[in-house]
Design a protein around this motif. Structure first.
Motif, PDB file in Angstrom:
ATOM      1  N   ASN A   1     -11.587  47.202 -13.671  1.00 44.97           N
ATOM      2  CA  ASN A   1     -11.980  47.947 -14.867  1.00 44.97           C
ATOM      3  C   ASN A   1     -12.744  47.096 -15.879  1.00 44.97           C
ATOM      4  O   ASN A   1     -13.438  47.639 -16.738  1.00 44.97           O
ATOM      5  CB  ASN A   1     -10.762  48.611 -15.507  1.00 44.97           C
ATOM      6  N   GLN A   2     -12.659  45.793 -15.753  1.00 44.17           N
ATOM      7  CA  GLN A   2     -13.472  44.895 -16.589  1.00 44.17           C
ATOM      8  C   GLN A   2     -14.881  44.751 -16.027  1.00 44.17           C
ATOM      9  O   GLN A   2     -15.768  44.230 -16.708  1.00 44.17           O
ATOM     10  CB  GLN A   2     -12.815  43.523 -16.687  1.00 44.17           C
TER      11      GLN A   2
ATOM     12  N   LYS B   1     -21.117  52.247 -13.921  1.00 49.03           N
ATOM     13  CA  LYS B   1     -19.903  51.969 -14.683  1.00 49.03           C
ATOM     14  C   LYS B   1     -18.761  52.679 -13.965  1.00 49.03           C
ATOM     15  O   LYS B   1     -18.722  53.903 -13.881  1.00 49.03           O
ATOM     16  CB  LYS B   1     -20.050  52.474 -16.121  1.00 49.03           C
TER      17      LYS B   1
ATOM     18  N   ASN C   1     -15.828  42.758 -13.690  1.00 45.19           N
ATOM     19  CA  ASN C   1     -16.083  41.325 -13.539  1.00 45.19           C
ATOM     20  C   ASN C   1     -15.935  40.930 -12.070  1.00 45.19           C
ATOM     21  O   ASN C   1     -14.823  40.777 -11.562  1.00 45.19           O
ATOM     22  CB  ASN C   1     -15.106  40.548 -14.423  1.00 45.19           C
TER      23      ASN C   1
ATOM     24  N   VAL D   1     -14.566  53.181 -13.347  1.00 44.02           N
ATOM     25  CA  VAL D   1     -13.247  53.047 -13.969  1.00 44.02           C
ATOM     26  C   VAL D   1     -12.220  53.566 -12.974  1.00 44.02           C
ATOM     27  O   VAL D   1     -12.374  54.655 -12.425  1.00 44.02           O
ATOM     28  CB  VAL D   1     -13.169  53.847 -15.286  1.00 44.02           C
TER      29      VAL D   1
ATOM     30  N   ASP E   1      -6.955  45.987 -13.127  1.00 42.24           N
ATOM     31  CA  ASP E   1      -7.363  45.481 -14.442  1.00 42.24           C
ATOM     32  C   ASP E   1      -8.699  44.747 -14.344  1.00 42.24           C
ATOM     33  O   ASP E   1      -9.595  44.958 -15.169  1.00 42.24           O
ATOM     34  CB  ASP E   1      -6.296  44.558 -15.033  1.00 42.24           C
ATOM     35  N   ALA E   2      -8.846  43.895 -13.342  1.00 48.77           N
ATOM     36  CA  ALA E   2     -10.097  43.152 -13.157  1.00 48.77           C
ATOM     37  C   ALA E   2     -11.242  44.104 -12.792  1.00 48.77           C
ATOM     38  O   ALA E   2     -12.369  43.951 -13.280  1.00 48.77           O
ATOM     39  CB  ALA E   2      -9.926  42.087 -12.082  1.00 48.77           C
TER      40      ALA E   2
ATOM     41  N   LYS F   1     -13.985  37.620 -11.404  1.00 52.75           N
ATOM     42  CA  LYS F   1     -12.531  37.732 -11.611  1.00 52.75           C
ATOM     43  C   LYS F   1     -11.874  38.509 -10.478  1.00 52.75           C
ATOM     44  O   LYS F   1     -10.839  38.096  -9.947  1.00 52.75           O
ATOM     45  CB  LYS F   1     -12.244  38.392 -12.956  1.00 52.75           C
TER      46      LYS F   1
END
Length: 118
Positions: free
Chosen positions: A15-16, A58, A18, A60, A12-13, A21
């Motif tokens: 994919n952000q 980018k 960040n 994912v 989850d982090a 994080k």
């Protein structure tokens, strides 16, 4: 947090995009070794690695499977453009202490129009 739960939260982090994080999932002396690159040692070096990677492309991560075996979680992943890979995460005290990833660096660089090292 179990290794499987930790890796799910890590995705989850990731994919952000960040870096701060995602770095919170690592122990201070963790090692991240993406086999296509030299190992990165220490939480702050891992943070810098993620900052650079997230700035370049980018990315994912789509989870195909997360397996757990004792202190280890194994992530099989793909991305929207068809790249695939897997990662092995050693988790101690709810933090990643060692990570090793396998993926095709040449295909990644080509797909993101990044320079290919000579």
């Amino acid at each position: 947090m179990s290794p499987k739960q930790l890796v799910s939260a890590w995705v989850d982090a990731f994919n952000q995009g960040n870096a701060d994080k995602i770095t919170e999932f690592y122990a201070s002396d963790a090692i991240n070794h993406q086999v296509a690159n030299a190992p990165v040692e220490g939480k702050e070096a891992i943070r810098a690695m993620f900052r650079a990677e997230f700035a370049n492309a980018k990315m994912v991560c789509i989870v195909e499977n997360i397996f757990e075996d004792g202190d280890w979680a194994i992530l099989e992943w793909k991305d929207p453009i068809g790249l695939r890979g897997c990662g092995f995460f050693k988790v101690e005290n709810s933090l990643i202490t060692f990570q090793r990833g396998y993926w095709d660096k040449l295909s990644f660089l080509k797909a993101h129009n990044l320079p290919i090292p000579q």
